[in-house]
Write a protein that holds these residues in place. Structure first.
Motif, PDB file in Angstrom:
ATOM      1  N   ARG A   6       0.842  -1.206   0.000  1.00  0.00           N
ATOM      2  CA  ARG A   6       0.000   0.000   0.000  1.00  0.00           C
ATOM      3  C   ARG A   6       0.874   1.252   0.000  1.00  0.00           C
ATOM      4  N   ILE A   7       1.865   1.295   0.906  1.00  0.00           N
ATOM      5  CA  ILE A   7       2.751   2.463   0.972  1.00  0.00           C
ATOM      6  C   ILE A   7       3.604   2.562  -0.291  1.00  0.00           C
ATOM      7  N   PHE A   8       4.116   1.418  -0.767  1.00  0.00           N
ATOM      8  CA  PHE A   8       4.900   1.425  -1.995  1.00  0.00           C
ATOM      9  C   PHE A   8       4.082   1.954  -3.169  1.00  0.00           C
ATOM     10  N   GLY A   9       2.834   1.550  -3.274  1.00  0.00           N
ATOM     11  CA  GLY A   9       1.993   2.020  -4.370  1.00  0.00           C
ATOM     12  C   GLY A   9       1.724   3.510  -4.292  1.00  0.00           C
ATOM     13  N   LEU A  10       1.494   4.037  -3.080  1.00  0.00           N
ATOM     14  CA  LEU A  10       1.261   5.471  -2.943  1.00  0.00           C
ATOM     15  C   LEU A  10       2.486   6.273  -3.364  1.00  0.00           C
ATOM     16  N   ASN A  11       3.665   5.828  -2.915  1.00  0.00           N
ATOM     17  CA  ASN A  11       4.883   6.536  -3.311  1.00  0.00           C
ATOM     18  C   ASN A  11       5.145   6.394  -4.812  1.00  0.00           C
ATOM     19  N   GLY A  43       9.382  24.138  -6.495  1.00  0.00           N
ATOM     20  CA  GLY A  43       7.926  24.059  -6.472  1.00  0.00           C
ATOM     21  C   GLY A  43       7.434  22.652  -6.759  1.00  0.00           C
ATOM     22  N   GLY A  44       8.060  21.979  -7.737  1.00  0.00           N
ATOM     23  CA  GLY A  44       7.675  20.595  -8.017  1.00  0.00           C
ATOM     24  C   GLY A  44       7.934  19.671  -6.852  1.00  0.00           C
ATOM     25  N   LEU A  45       9.073  19.887  -6.152  1.00  0.00           N
ATOM     26  CA  LEU A  45       9.378  19.078  -4.980  1.00  0.00           C
ATOM     27  C   LEU A  45       8.349  19.281  -3.869  1.00  0.00           C
ATOM     28  N   LEU A  49       5.946  16.443  -2.228  1.00  0.00           N
ATOM     29  CA  LEU A  49       5.893  16.143  -0.792  1.00  0.00           C
ATOM     30  C   LEU A  49       4.469  16.264  -0.245  1.00  0.00           C
ATOM     31  N   ILE A  50       3.753  17.308  -0.669  1.00  0.00           N
ATOM     32  CA  ILE A  50       2.378  17.488  -0.194  1.00  0.00           C
ATOM     33  C   ILE A  50       1.492  16.345  -0.673  1.00  0.00           C
TER      34      ILE A  50
END
Length: 317
Positions: A6-11, A43-45, A49-50
């Protein structure tokens, strides 16, 4: 899906989106980096992160609920379960936690039942000994004092009569303690008569004025249910007399098609944020044994109110 995937997929979603933007967006990086390019990259970074934080918050929300429930769960308030949706590792973890709570509640109820049963047996034994041993001995002493007073000369007779009166009062106190330890009237005449005797006893021996409101034709209840109702009423009146500084208490017993409700409300200073002591914990344990709901809060007169709601399908004989 397990928590790892789940975490891997979100990242992976965030990183793939960032890569796509770099591939197809009209953005170049010079060496050295110019200010406008640095602003775009930073800005992209920030956006990455958000987005990653928001997706992780959504993905880990079930674990936050689990952590909060683990810190607040109370086995004396059964039925606290977490909603489970979907499949995968997180859903399985929540289901396992709910099953664990069910087992712990069952074990707590079983151990409480054994402890309270032993307590009631000990109460019965002590009450029997007070009635049979201590009561009979004091009765014999009372008779001996009466015979001695009848034969004694006048100056000594007055002292013996005073000792006789003190012994009679002590005998009455012993009998009253025996009744409070194990109310024989509950076994012989039923719940309503036992509660009436309890209310009269508190009115006589304390500064409380106890008002009774009992519905007629109450349904027949199991002996264990009647005993729990009696003990909760006894504890409620004791708290009002000792701790609440109350002047009057209303003892109510009513029934509906689905429940039997016992309520003890006083005009004292209330419970407020006071820590629950052994008395209230004991009431909660007894309520769990018969599947009843115990609610303790402010009363209509500004004091405390104790309400025990017993389902009739679980307490009717």
């Amino acid at each position: 899906m397990s928590l790892f995937w789940r975490i891997f997929g979100l990242n992976a979603v965030v990183l793939c989106a960032a890569t796509a933007l770099l591939l197809w967006a009209p953005v170049t990086v010079s060496v050295p980096v110019v200010l406008t390019e640095a602003v775009v990259l930073v800005g992209g970074l920030v956006v990455m992160l958000i987005a990653n934080a928001a997706l992780l918050r959504i993905g880990l929300a079930p674990l936050d609920r689990l952590t909060q429930r683990m810190t607040t769960v109370d086995l004396l308030k059964p039925g606290q379960r977490l909603p489970v949706g979907g499949h995968g590792g997180v859903a399985e973890l929540l289901r396992t936690f709910n099953e664990m709570l069910g087992r712990l509640e069952a074990e707590r109820a079983s151990s409480s039942a054994r402890a309270l049963s032993a307590q009631e047996s000990e109460r019965r034994r002590i009450a029997q000994e007070l009635h049979d041993e201590v009561g009979q001995s004091m009765t014999a002493v009372l008779l001996e004092l009466k015979r001695a007073a009848d034969r004694a000369p006048e100056p000594l007779r007055t002292d013996l009569q005073q000792a006789q009166e003190t012994t009679r009062e002590s005998l009455g106190e012993v009998r009253r303690l025996a009744r409070r330890l194990r109310p024989g009237v509950l076994d012989d005449l039923g719940l309503t008569s036992a509660l009436t005797s309890l209310a009269n006893d508190f009115t006589t021996h304390t500064d409380l004025t106890v008002r009774r409101r009992f519905d007629p034709r109450l349904p027949a209840l199991e002996p264990d249910t009647e005993l729990v109702l009696y003990r909760v009423a006894q504890e409620g009146l004791t708290n009002a007399a000792r701790h609440a500084e109350a002047r009057s208490v209303c003892l109510t017993l009513r029934h509906t098609p689905a429940t039997v409700v016992l309520e003890v409300s006083d005009d004292g200073h209330g419970i407020g944020h006071a820590h629950e002591g052994a008395g209230i914990r004991g009431m909660r344990e007894r309520a769990v044994l018969i599947g009843a709901d115990l609610d303790i809060g402010p009363g209509p007169s500004g004091g405390a109110r104790i309400r025990l709601t017993v389902p009739r399908d679980g307490g009717v004989a």
